[in-house]
Write an enzyme that holds these catalytic residues in place. Structure first.
Site, short mmCIF file in Angstrom:
data_model
loop_
_atom_site.label_atom_id
_atom_site.label_comp_id
_atom_site.label_asym_id
_atom_site.label_seq_id
_atom_site.Cartn_x
_atom_site.Cartn_y
_atom_site.Cartn_z
CB THR A 132 -0.90 0.01 1.26
OG1 THR A 132 -1.57 -1.25 1.34
CG2 THR A 132 -1.90 1.14 1.20
CD GLU A 133 -1.32 5.49 -0.77
OE1 GLU A 133 -0.55 6.00 -1.60
OE2 GLU A 133 -2.54 5.69 -0.76
CG LEU A 134 6.14 2.43 -3.77
CD1 LEU A 134 5.32 1.51 -4.65
CD2 LEU A 134 6.73 3.54 -4.62
CB ILE A 135 4.06 1.68 3.15
CG1 ILE A 135 3.27 2.99 3.13
CG2 ILE A 135 4.68 1.46 4.53
CD1 ILE A 135 2.00 2.95 3.95
CD1 TRP A 167 2.73 6.72 -2.81
CD2 TRP A 167 3.37 5.84 -4.77
NE1 TRP A 167 1.61 6.26 -3.45
CE2 TRP A 167 1.96 5.72 -4.66
CE3 TRP A 167 3.98 5.35 -5.92
CZ2 TRP A 167 1.18 5.13 -5.65
CZ3 TRP A 167 3.19 4.77 -6.90
CH2 TRP A 167 1.81 4.66 -6.77
#
Lengths: 422, 439
Positions: free
Chosen positions: B165-168, B319
């Site tokens: 998720t969200e490039l976490i 990101w």
């Protein structure tokens, strides 16, 4: 007897306890045969429409009995062209009592938004004196025996009318700047309050508690102050009880401001939840402390058990009382506190701080100091645990609330009138 | 002679360098949350239906018309025009796939058509587009598995590369991914992590060396995703030729340019009028004509390149925003309390067989709910904003917590009733005795 009464709001367009009080009181006075000329500020078409919405009483549908009174000539509503608005900013919330948000008018963004911020210092003050400047004209066009002014916004108007017509004035103290702002009062407001109370021939305080403040903080002669406790309007005594209720509910109902002590409610809630994690707490109302209270609940890690409703209307208040097992009013300084009576009338056991006027008439309430969150949480836990105590308090509270009628309050006010005219 | 053979070796070496392949890895994220409807205190325990179906449908339809359909049809064209040469990759949250299934199966089939091409790869992610990796490894794994099953049934692919998720990404998340058998994971090429290093290489996770890290080149990605039609951007308007010129300016020894972005870049964030579709259409031709770059999918990157170094991210990197950390979703007291309150329910949800509860559990974990509670750009005490139900983090928080309270009640009810009765959440209880009035 004809009374020229200065107010600032009237049902159905009200935003706080003062509108309710004016409604109940005038109704009671007329039942006793008095005639009332009620002066209201109103907004003229288009003026400041962008920043506020106050609907003039003439456009409003009045409660039925008032139409009757008006037909009988016992009551007239007079309107003055001014933008005076009682709750101009959250900081300037002025009425001491009552449930809030009975009407949707003041739930609108435009009415409550920050658009009026700053008026407290400048514009609002201008409007107060504008209201006053129009008062002599009203006094000239009507005949009356005395003047009755409600709270500081109308004191200058009352004083102007009084000196023009040579009729005596009564200052009715529903709340003071001292209640609203504690040790950091607005000096100008206090000055007007003091002037009004000094100029008035008699002062009516809504409680012994408020009488003491008038004497101590405003140096008003003890002998000229009468205490008339507010009443509570007869309302539905059987609120909707939820049948599928699965958790106990403890409610705070009022403006979320310094004066009402919402943070003590949350601190007490956190303590109760340690004892019983299933309790749900409801903070019903809006105010300048709402966002910081939401944050406080989150910091205390109790948000999953606290609901913030914002403004709620009278139907929702009925339902909320129907849900509630305990009502808490932790006010820091409360001249009266009508909403505690409304809760009691609905059969909800009441916990109030000692710093409230309503404590003088609601004997069956549990009392703690506003800052005593241990005492408050103990009281909540005790009420939730003991059905017998809750039932007993519910029954007694209901009886005491029923006895506290506006008719009774009006007859006390009439006694003050006759003292003045004799 | 000696000199000659040196020259010869140098020539061979030079050819190897010249021939060294360079790659563009395109990745598009497709997600729509289930947005909540207004849920008041008075609704707790009294009604279900947390989600604003009308709004969600309207947004899905709008985004489908502006982005999903035209962009996907264009990509289909490109894949057909340059078979085996134009490649890209996607990941879809379970949330958007469920909504497409429910409300817009036509768009889903267009996606399926594109994804059936060997040039297009689909990546794994969490089903609920959740922050579960930050709460619980167990929940994270469950979600990735649930998502994998859905991807298999819809796209018949078994993802080998993960995109959280969200490039976490953090070292712990790298470990979770490696333990689940993933070979690679996408992450942000944040300056504070890379320092002097370039994002244009393949890296390995420091705690799990078998896991490769594909790091987003945020400058070039954001030139397309954010700056493309930004007024006052002195490089605008961006053409495919100019972009390829920038690609060519990258030092020749850097083999990989990872362009990761929201799919809505095409037609939604950057409107069609901005020329974004023309840009996308022209990009492959410009790349093939004017550069040595080739398109590649993430799993192919892992076959073609070797990690040059290990990268450690002890703290999570994302990101989002300039900060590229978690502060868009977590960190203020509202977000933290909501997050903790949500995951306090985890073990109870695990013990609950009710499929409605399981589905809502996914939907309530979506990161967007926490994003709405972000106060970073919200002046404290601005009462004005509080009133707009969709314009204030406080409103978002209060609403979410009411929903969560109702969800918790349902959870208790479902758990306390025998299975036969579990479908009905309303239990009729005796009226509270002290308020039964006889007068």
């Amino acid at each position: 007897m004809r009374v020229l009464m200065f107010g600032w709001e009237f049902p159905p367009y009200i935003s706080g306890g003062l509108g309710t009080a004016c409604y109940g009181l005038t109704k009671g006075l007329m039942e006793h045969g008095a005639e009332v000329l009620f002066v209201l500020p109103r907004l003229f078409g288009g003026e400041d429409a962008g920043t506020m919405r106050m609907i003039g009483a003439a456009e409003a549908e009045l409660p039925e009995e008032f139409s009757r009174f008006m037909e009988q000539g016992k009551m007239q509503l007079l309107q003055v062209n001014t933008a005076l608005f009682p709750y101009a900013t959250d900081k300037s919330y002025l009425s001491g009592d009552g449930a809030m948000g009975y009407d949707a008018t003041f739930q609108s963004k435009t009415a409550m938004g920050g658009g009026l911020t700053g008026m407290y210092g400048s514009r609002l003050m201008d409007e107060v004196f504008r209201y006053a400047s129009l008062a002599p004209d009203i006094a000239a066009r009507h005949s009356f025996d005395l003047i009755h002014a409600h709270d500081w916004l109308t004191y200058p108007a009352g004083m102007a009318a009084s000196s023009y017509a040579g009729k005596p004035m009564i200052a009715h103290v529903h709340a003071t700047e001292y209640d609203r702002s504690g040790d950091f009062p607005n000096e100008r407001v206090m000055q007007i309050e003091k002037m009004g109370m000094q100029a008035a021939e008699r002062v009516i305080a809504v409680s012994e508690y408020t009488k003491k403040i008038a004497i101590k903080q405003y140096h008003i002669d003890e002998k000229k102050v009468d205490v008339v406790h507010n009443g509570v309007l007869p309302g539905s005594e059987k609120p909707e009880v939820r049948v599928d209720k699965t958790f106990p509910v403890v409610v705070f109902l009022g403006r979320v401001t310094f004066q009402k002590g919402p943070e003590y409610f949350l601190y007490a809630a956190a303590k109760v939840l340690r004892n019983n994690p299933d309790v749900r707490f409801v903070v019903a109302g809006h105010g300048d402390k709402l966002l910081s209270m939401i944050t406080l609940a989150a910091r205390l890690k109790i948000s999953s058990r606290v609901s913030f409703t914002g403004f709620i209307n009278s139907d929702d208040i009925g339902q909320l009382f129907g849900d509630s097992d305990v009502y808490v009013m932790p006010s820091v300084s409360e001249p009266f506190g009508i909403s505690a009576l409304e809760a009691a009338r609905a059969g909800v056991p009441v916990i109030i701080s000692r710093q409230t006027g309503v404590a003088e008439v609601l004997k069956s309430a549990l009392k703690t100091d506003f800052w005593d969150v241990d005492g408050m949480s103990d009281a909540i836990i005790a009420l939730l645990q003991h059905n017998s105590l809750r039932r007993w308090m519910s029954r007694n509270g209901r009886q005491q609330a029923r006895m506290q009628t506006w008719n009774k309050a009006a007859s006390r006010v009439l006694t003050t009138y006759s003292k003045l005219l004799s | 002679m000696e000199q000659g053979s040196f020259q010869g070796a140098y020539n061979v070496f030079k050819i190897i360098i010249m021939k060294k392949k360079r790659y563009i890895c395109l990745y598009f994220q497709v997600h729509q949350p289930y947005r909540l409807g207004r849920f008041r205190y008075f609704d707790i325990g009294r009604r279900g239906g947390y989600f604003d179906d009308d709004k969600n449908r309207a947004i899905l339809d709008k985004v489908s018309a502006k982005c999903y359909l035209p962009a996907t049809l264009l990509l289909q064209d490109l894949v057909r025009s340059y078979p085996g040469r134009f490649k890209c990759s996607f990941s879809f949250s379970g949330m958007v796939l469920e909504q497409l299934q429910e409300m817009n199966p036509k768009v889903l089939s267009v996606f399926q058509e594109l994804l059936s091409q060997p040039e297009v790869e689909v990546l794994a992610e969490t089903y609920g587009h959740s922050l579960s990796a930050l709460a619980s490894q167990k929940e994270f794994e469950k979600q990735v598995k649930r998502h994998g099953e859905m991807i298999m049934s819809l796209f018949h692919q078994q993802p080998t590369v993960l995109r959280n998720t969200e490039l976490i990404y953090s070292d712990s998340i790298g470990k979770y991914a490696a333990e689940m058998g993933f070979k690679g994971i996408l992450a942000e090429g944040a300056d504070r992590i890379l320092g002097w290093r370039s994002p244009n290489f393949l890296y390995a996770a420091s705690e799990a060396p078998a896991l490769s890290l594909l790091l987003k080149n945020y400058r070039l990605s954001d030139d397309i995703a954010f700056r493309f039609s930004q007024p006052g951007w002195n490089e605008g308007p961006l053409t495919a030729e100019k972009f390829v010129h920038w690609l060519n300016a990258i030092p020749e020894d850097e083999p990989l340019v990872n362009l990761f972005m929201d799919y809505e870049t095409f037609g939604e964030h950057q409107w069609a009028e901005s020329g974004i579709f023309d840009f996308l259409q022209a990009l492959p031709e410009a790349v093939f004509q004017n550069s040595d770059f080739q398109f590649i999918t993430p799993s192919e990157v892992l076959e073609q390149l070797h990690p040059v170094d290990r990268i450690s991210m002890p703290e999570p990197v994302s990101w989002a925003d300039e900060a590229r950390d978690l502060s868009a979703w977590l960190g203020n007291p509202l977000q933290d309390d909501a997050f903790e309150s949500l995951y306090r329910l985890q073990s109870r949800v695990e013990n609950c067989a009710d499929e409605h509860i399981q589905r809502d559990w996914q939907k309530l974990q979506t990161s967007d709910h926490f994003y709405y509670m972000c106060t970073k750009y919200f002046a404290d005490g601005d009462v004005h904003k509080y009133f707009n139900p969709y314009d204030s983090p406080y409103e978002a928080f209060v609403n979410y917590m009411n929903v969560l309270a109702d969800f918790e009640l349902r959870l208790e009810t479902a758990a306390s009733l025998p299975p036969a009765l579990r479908r009905s959440f309303k239990i009729q209880r005796e009226a509270i005795p002290h308020r039964v009035q006889t007068d």
